[in-house]
Scaffold this motif. Structure first.
Motif, PDB file in Angstrom:
ATOM      1  N   LYS A   1      42.570  45.097  47.213  1.00  0.00           N
ATOM      2  CA  LYS A   1      42.869  45.050  48.836  1.00  0.00           C
ATOM      3  C   LYS A   1      41.781  45.771  49.414  1.00  0.00           C
ATOM      4  CE  LYS A   1      45.600  46.197  52.547  1.00  0.00           C
ATOM      5  NZ  LYS A   1      44.695  46.247  53.619  1.00  0.00           N
ATOM      6  N   ASP A   2      41.069  45.370  50.493  1.00  0.00           N
ATOM      7  CA  ASP A   2      40.062  46.059  51.330  1.00  0.00           C
ATOM      8  C   ASP A   2      39.018  46.603  50.266  1.00  0.00           C
ATOM      9  OD1 ASP A   2      41.606  45.715  53.460  1.00  0.00           O
ATOM     10  OD2 ASP A   2      42.281  47.711  53.447  1.00  0.00           O
ATOM     11  N   GLY A   3      38.775  45.556  49.333  1.00  0.00           N
ATOM     12  CA  GLY A   3      37.694  46.192  48.214  1.00  0.00           C
ATOM     13  C   GLY A   3      38.020  46.849  46.878  1.00  0.00           C
ATOM     14  N   HIS A   4      39.395  47.503  47.079  1.00  0.00           N
ATOM     15  CA  HIS A   4      39.822  48.541  46.167  1.00  0.00           C
ATOM     16  C   HIS A   4      40.929  47.700  45.158  1.00  0.00           C
ATOM     17  CE1 HIS A   4      38.066  51.370  48.625  1.00  0.00           C
ATOM     18  NE2 HIS A   4      38.537  51.059  49.664  1.00  0.00           N
ATOM     19  N   PRO A   5      40.650  48.028  43.844  1.00  0.00           N
ATOM     20  CA  PRO A   5      41.373  47.214  42.990  1.00  0.00           C
ATOM     21  C   PRO A   5      42.777  47.853  42.804  1.00  0.00           C
ATOM     22  CG  PRO A   5      39.870  48.847  41.779  1.00  0.00           C
ATOM     23  CD  PRO A   5      39.518  48.733  43.200  1.00  0.00           C
ATOM     24  N   LEU A   6      43.789  46.637  42.698  1.00  0.00           N
ATOM     25  CA  LEU A   6      45.159  47.140  42.834  1.00  0.00           C
ATOM     26  C   LEU A   6      45.488  47.540  41.594  1.00  0.00           C
ATOM     27  CD1 LEU A   6      46.566  44.113  44.935  1.00  0.00           C
ATOM     28  CD2 LEU A   6      46.377  46.462  45.699  1.00  0.00           C
ATOM     29  N   PRO A   7      46.296  48.550  41.083  1.00  0.00           N
ATOM     30  CA  PRO A   7      46.664  49.039  39.773  1.00  0.00           C
ATOM     31  C   PRO A   7      47.341  47.939  39.129  1.00  0.00           C
ATOM     32  CG  PRO A   7      48.014  50.135  41.784  1.00  0.00           C
ATOM     33  CD  PRO A   7      46.953  49.109  42.259  1.00  0.00           C
ATOM     34  N   ALA A   8      48.290  47.079  39.949  1.00  0.00           N
ATOM     35  CA  ALA A   8      48.732  45.782  39.171  1.00  0.00           C
ATOM     36  C   ALA A   8      48.653  44.934  40.137  1.00  0.00           C
ATOM     37  CB  ALA A   8      50.244  46.206  39.017  1.00  0.00           C
ATOM     38  N   PRO A   9      47.822  43.742  39.695  1.00  0.00           N
ATOM     39  CA  PRO A   9      47.509  42.471  40.338  1.00  0.00           C
ATOM     40  C   PRO A   9      49.041  41.949  40.785  1.00  0.00           C
ATOM     41  CG  PRO A   9      46.159  42.397  38.740  1.00  0.00           C
ATOM     42  CD  PRO A   9      47.137  43.632  38.365  1.00  0.00           C
TER      43      PRO A   9
ATOM     44  N   ARG B   1      40.627  43.037  53.843  1.00  0.00           N
ATOM     45  CA  ARG B   1      40.146  41.773  52.938  1.00  0.00           C
ATOM     46  C   ARG B   1      40.991  42.044  51.760  1.00  0.00           C
ATOM     47  NH1 ARG B   1      38.372  45.895  55.025  1.00  0.00           N
ATOM     48  NH2 ARG B   1      37.042  46.653  53.324  1.00  0.00           N
ATOM     49  N   TYR B   2      41.310  40.750  51.080  1.00  0.00           N
ATOM     50  CA  TYR B   2      41.993  40.485  50.037  1.00  0.00           C
ATOM     51  C   TYR B   2      41.081  39.769  49.088  1.00  0.00           C
ATOM     52  CZ  TYR B   2      46.284  42.189  51.977  1.00  0.00           C
ATOM     53  OH  TYR B   2      47.181  43.395  52.238  1.00  0.00           O
ATOM     54  N   ASP B   3      40.774  40.173  47.779  1.00  0.00           N
ATOM     55  CA  ASP B   3      40.207  39.348  46.943  1.00  0.00           C
ATOM     56  C   ASP B   3      41.418  38.771  45.894  1.00  0.00           C
ATOM     57  OD1 ASP B   3      38.174  40.803  47.747  1.00  0.00           O
ATOM     58  OD2 ASP B   3      37.185  41.354  46.049  1.00  0.00           O
ATOM     59  N   ILE B   4      41.305  37.532  45.552  1.00  0.00           N
ATOM     60  CA  ILE B   4      42.076  36.733  44.699  1.00  0.00           C
ATOM     61  C   ILE B   4      41.291  36.082  43.680  1.00  0.00           C
ATOM     62  CG2 ILE B   4      43.886  36.234  46.539  1.00  0.00           C
ATOM     63  CD1 ILE B   4      43.070  33.378  46.132  1.00  0.00           C
ATOM     64  N   ILE B   5      41.891  36.106  42.360  1.00  0.00           N
ATOM     65  CA  ILE B   5      41.238  35.534  41.410  1.00  0.00           C
ATOM     66  C   ILE B   5      42.263  34.400  40.818  1.00  0.00           C
ATOM     67  CG2 ILE B   5      40.533  35.923  38.933  1.00  0.00           C
ATOM     68  CD1 ILE B   5      39.418  38.599  39.651  1.00  0.00           C
ATOM     69  N   LEU B   6      41.543  33.325  40.816  1.00  0.00           N
ATOM     70  CA  LEU B   6      42.097  31.993  40.535  1.00  0.00           C
ATOM     71  C   LEU B   6      41.818  31.380  39.330  1.00  0.00           C
ATOM     72  CD1 LEU B   6      43.441  29.368  43.073  1.00  0.00           C
ATOM     73  CD2 LEU B   6      41.957  28.599  40.927  1.00  0.00           C
ATOM     74  N   ARG B   7      42.668  31.206  38.379  1.00  0.00           N
ATOM     75  CA  ARG B   7      42.059  30.493  36.929  1.00  0.00           C
ATOM     76  C   ARG B   7      42.391  28.878  37.119  1.00  0.00           C
ATOM     77  NH1 ARG B   7      41.804  34.410  33.457  1.00  0.00           N
ATOM     78  NH2 ARG B   7      42.811  36.460  34.203  1.00  0.00           N
TER      79      ARG B   7
END
Ligand SMILES: [Cu+2]
Length: 364
Positions: free
Chosen positions: A259-267, A280-286
């Motif tokens: 979230k806003d570049g910072h890792p979430l403690p639990a995705p 900003r949200y980074d999502i990781i998709l398999r």
């Protein structure tokens, strides 16, 4: 260039800048070592210098719908900054437009360099037409950051395309980001066509936003995200305009990881993510489900181009091996344009990358 001095790096940068036409941006960066001035700027920090013009250009959102912009480097989105946490960045910004501008480096902390924060009449004077300003700072913290003008943001950012991605790779990546095989930038924005050609106006309360874009383009002029089974993709989503975008991806459960570049403690496992202005949200998709899958804004009118449905914030994930030639497939004859999501630039060494895909037409 392991032995390059700082002065060499500066001269190299200026040399390259002088060698290009006045209306284009020049990119240079080097890995020169800098004297330690900042706790994170020591030990191996690179030095990136870039000269960039702000230009008045006309971009095409979709079909015949154009929009006049103030464009960093003449392009929307603006050039990609991709550096490592702790690198030092210097940007010479030349204002070739008819109104003042600045750059705010959104998400960067500017510790010890608050005068580089880019807010007119608060941290600096607006850069007047014909003038230049040099920004210099350390890139931190790590993450998906961005940059935008901070003069009349209601117009310049909300509807004139003055924004670009600023990606800072961490010194210590998290385990999940080490799995990523492809990195993509998706910047969402909205446009009120009533102001398309009225530079210096717009971004007013009550504006009717009738065009919606990913990286400055509306479907069907967006590009597919082409993957193969087994890929792990990171989609970096930016709320670059004044509106919300509720981004839904079919056929997959993704993980909201930053979230806003910072890792979430639990995705967070999800199939929809709401991206608000500035966020900003980074999502990781398999990529574990071969097929052809929609990505779209679930705010329904954001998938319209003016009064025409089936447009706006829409694109597709296309898996390798899935035929694309069904005659009814909307993109059966799509001309594929690589680097539309900066996915190729992001694989290159750290540096600052303009992208001809996003170039507008200069307005004289
Ligand atoms: Cu501006």
């Amino acid at each position: 260039m392991p032995n390059i001095t700082r002065r060499d790096a500066v001269l190299t940068g200026l040399g390259a800048a002088v060698a290009v036409p006045a209306l284009t941006a020049a990119a240079t960066s080097s890995n020169a070592r800098e004297p330690a001035k900042h706790p994170k700027a020591k030990a191996g920090a690179a030095y990136h210098k870039f000269e960039m013009n702000i230009e008045e250009t006309r971009i095409t959102l979709v079909g015949k719908q154009t929009f006049q912009t103030f464009a960093f480097g003449g392009q929307v989105p603006a050039p990609l900054f991709h550096v490592r946490e702790g690198d030092e960045v210097e940007v010479v910004l030349n204002n070739l437009t008819t109104l003042p501008h600045t750059i705010h480096w959104h998400g960067l902390l500017q510790r010890g360099s608050w005068e580089m924060d880019g807010v007119p009449d608060m941290t600096q004077l607006g850069i007047q037409p014909g003038d230049s300003f040099t920004y210099k700072f350390v890139a931190e913290p790590a993450g998906t950051m961005w940059y935008h003008c901070h003069v009349n943001v209601n117009e310049h950012v909300a509807t004139r395309g003055m924004w670009g991605p600023f990606i800072i790779d961490p010194i210590k990546p998290t385990p999940i980001e080490r799995e990523v095989t492809g990195d993509y930038i998706l910047m969402f924005s909205e446009w009120a066509s009533a102001w398309a050609d009225k530079l210096g106006q717009g971004g007013m309360p009550g504006d009717v936003f009738d065009y919606f874009t990913i990286n400055g383009k509306s479907f069907p002029e967006t590009q597919p995200i082409r993957v193969k089974e087994g890929d792990v993709i990171r989609l970096r989503m930016f709320g670059a305009g004044g509106g919300f975008h509720s981004i839904h991806i079919h056929g997959h459960v993704f993980q909201i990881t930053f979230k806003d570049g910072h890792p979430l403690p639990a995705p967070i496992n999800a199939d929809t993510v709401l991206v608000g202005p500035g966020e900003r949200y980074d999502i990781i998709l398999r990529c574990d489900n071969p097929g052809r899958w929609m990505i779209h804004d679930h705010i329904d009118h954001h998938t319209m181009n003016g009064h025409t449905p089936h447009g706006g914030v829409m694109t597709l994930i296309e898996y390798e091996g899935i035929p694309r030639d069904q005659p009814w497939y909307h993109w059966a004859h799509k001309e594929f344009v690589p680097d539309f999501y900066y996915e190729q630039s992001l694989k290159k060494p750290h540096g600052i990358y303009p992208n001809p895909v996003f170039k507008g037409v200069p307005v004289s």
